[in-house]
Motif scaffolding. Structure first.
Motif, short mmCIF file in Angstrom:
data_model
loop_
_atom_site.label_atom_id
_atom_site.label_comp_id
_atom_site.label_asym_id
_atom_site.label_seq_id
_atom_site.Cartn_x
_atom_site.Cartn_y
_atom_site.Cartn_z
N GLN A 160 0.85 -1.18 0.00
CA GLN A 160 0.00 0.00 0.00
C GLN A 160 0.89 1.23 0.00
OE1 GLN A 160 -3.50 0.00 -0.15
NE2 GLN A 160 -3.19 2.17 -0.56
N LEU A 161 0.91 1.95 -1.12
CA LEU A 161 1.75 3.14 -1.22
C LEU A 161 0.97 4.37 -0.79
CD1 LEU A 161 3.45 2.47 -4.69
CD2 LEU A 161 4.42 2.07 -2.41
N ASP A 162 1.65 5.30 -0.15
CA ASP A 162 1.05 6.55 0.29
C ASP A 162 0.82 7.44 -0.94
OD1 ASP A 162 0.53 9.11 1.23
OD2 ASP A 162 1.99 9.01 2.85
N PRO A 163 -0.43 7.79 -1.25
CA PRO A 163 -0.69 8.59 -2.46
C PRO A 163 -0.03 9.96 -2.44
CG PRO A 163 -2.67 8.40 -1.10
CD PRO A 163 -1.68 7.44 -0.54
N GLU A 164 0.19 10.51 -1.26
CA GLU A 164 0.88 11.80 -1.19
C GLU A 164 2.34 11.64 -1.62
OE1 GLU A 164 1.66 15.58 1.83
OE2 GLU A 164 0.76 13.74 2.59
#
Length: 295
Positions: A160-164
């Motif tokens: 799960q990558l941080d969209p920011e």
């Protein structure tokens, strides 16, 4: 004569390394899953086959193949355009903790703006740390969409990558290519970005003014001249990076590794740029020849 002997020695080392790798093939890595090949969604069938050949998909025991589209661009990048054309593609193989990022551009003539170090820098910003990534395109493109494909591959793999962070990483890639288009050598751009990020990791600046001072110090140290507009872009980017939720103590080591890699490349180019370009081409030709032996 000396160069010929050097090439011969390098060729022998390459063949021995290739043979060793073949004999040490352990099959599918059950810990990390299959390598993932992400094709640009706008490739034709012929172009997709060409990319698959460039990424040596047939040479893998098994791969997972997906596509990246403009809709994915919107997912990972603020204000992304869903109508964007996606051609650059990538093969991602996750590796053990501590192995870092290994980036290869399989079709260097067709990735016109983004370098291996620019990809590595942006991937670290996005939160991707240990992987071997190969990038390819069937025709001349900038190479930006491959980064979005890499994000998608990681999420397919359960990450799960941080969209920011992915958005800032895309901004970083855009700034990097803009600086290089403005006249700064690509390797120097990568060195500049890496060194500024290293100082952010080490100094933990509290304000935008602190970041601006770091930027000015590194520009002066590396003797890089930028227009006021490009300086502003760089400060804006690094201030965004400062505010990300990043473990900077861990990041510092990774950036040090990247810095050493970039430094080695710059030293090599300074020593003999033409010769080392011929070495790279030699290895590309040799790899194709060796691959033919096994086909």
């Amino acid at each position: 004569m000396k160069k010929t002997m050097t090439l011969a020695a390098l060729a022998l080392a390459f063949v021995l390394a290739f043979a060793g790798a073949a004999s040490a093939n352990v099959g599918i890595n059950e810990k990390f899953g299959l390598p993932i090949v992400v094709y640009g969604g706008d490739l034709s069938a012929d172009e997709k086959a060409q990319v698959a050949e460039s990424l040596d998909v047939a040479g893998e025991a098994e791969v997972e193949e997906i596509e990246v589209t403009g809709e994915d661009l919107v997912t990972y990048i603020t204000d992304g355009d869903a109508r964007a054309r996606m051609y650059s593609s990538a093969k991602i193989t996750r590796t053990e903790e501590g192995e870092g990022l290994v980036i290869e551009i399989a079709t260097p003539d067709n990735i016109t703006q983004v370098t291996t170090d620019m990809y590595a820098n942006a991937m670290l910003t996005a939160g991707i740390e240990n992987a071997t990534v190969e990038v390819a395109a069937p025709k001349a493109v900038t190479g930006h969409s491959a980064l979005v494909g890499i994000y998608k591959a990681y999420e397919v793999n359960g990450e799960q990558l941080d969209p920011e962070r992915t958005d800032v990483a895309n901004d970083e890639l855009s700034v990097a290519t803009e600086l290089s288009e403005g006249g700064v050598e690509q390797e120097k751009v990568s060195e500049l970005l890496t060194e500024i990020k290293k100082q952010i990791a080490e100094q933990n600046p509290a304000t935008r003014e602190d970041v601006e001072q770091i930027v000015e110090e590194q520009l002066s140290r590396l003797q890089i001249e930028l227009s006021p507009e490009d300086r502003q872009l760089l400060v804006d980017l690094m201030d965004r990076i400062r505010q990300l939720d990043i473990d900077f103590s861990k990041w510092s080591t990774e950036l040090e590794d990247l810095s050493n890699t970039i430094g080695d490349k710059i030293g090599t180019v300074v020593n003999d740029e033409g010769f080392w370009e011929s070495v790279k081409q030699f290895f590309r030709d040799l790899a194709n020849t060796v691959r033919g032996w096994f086909n």
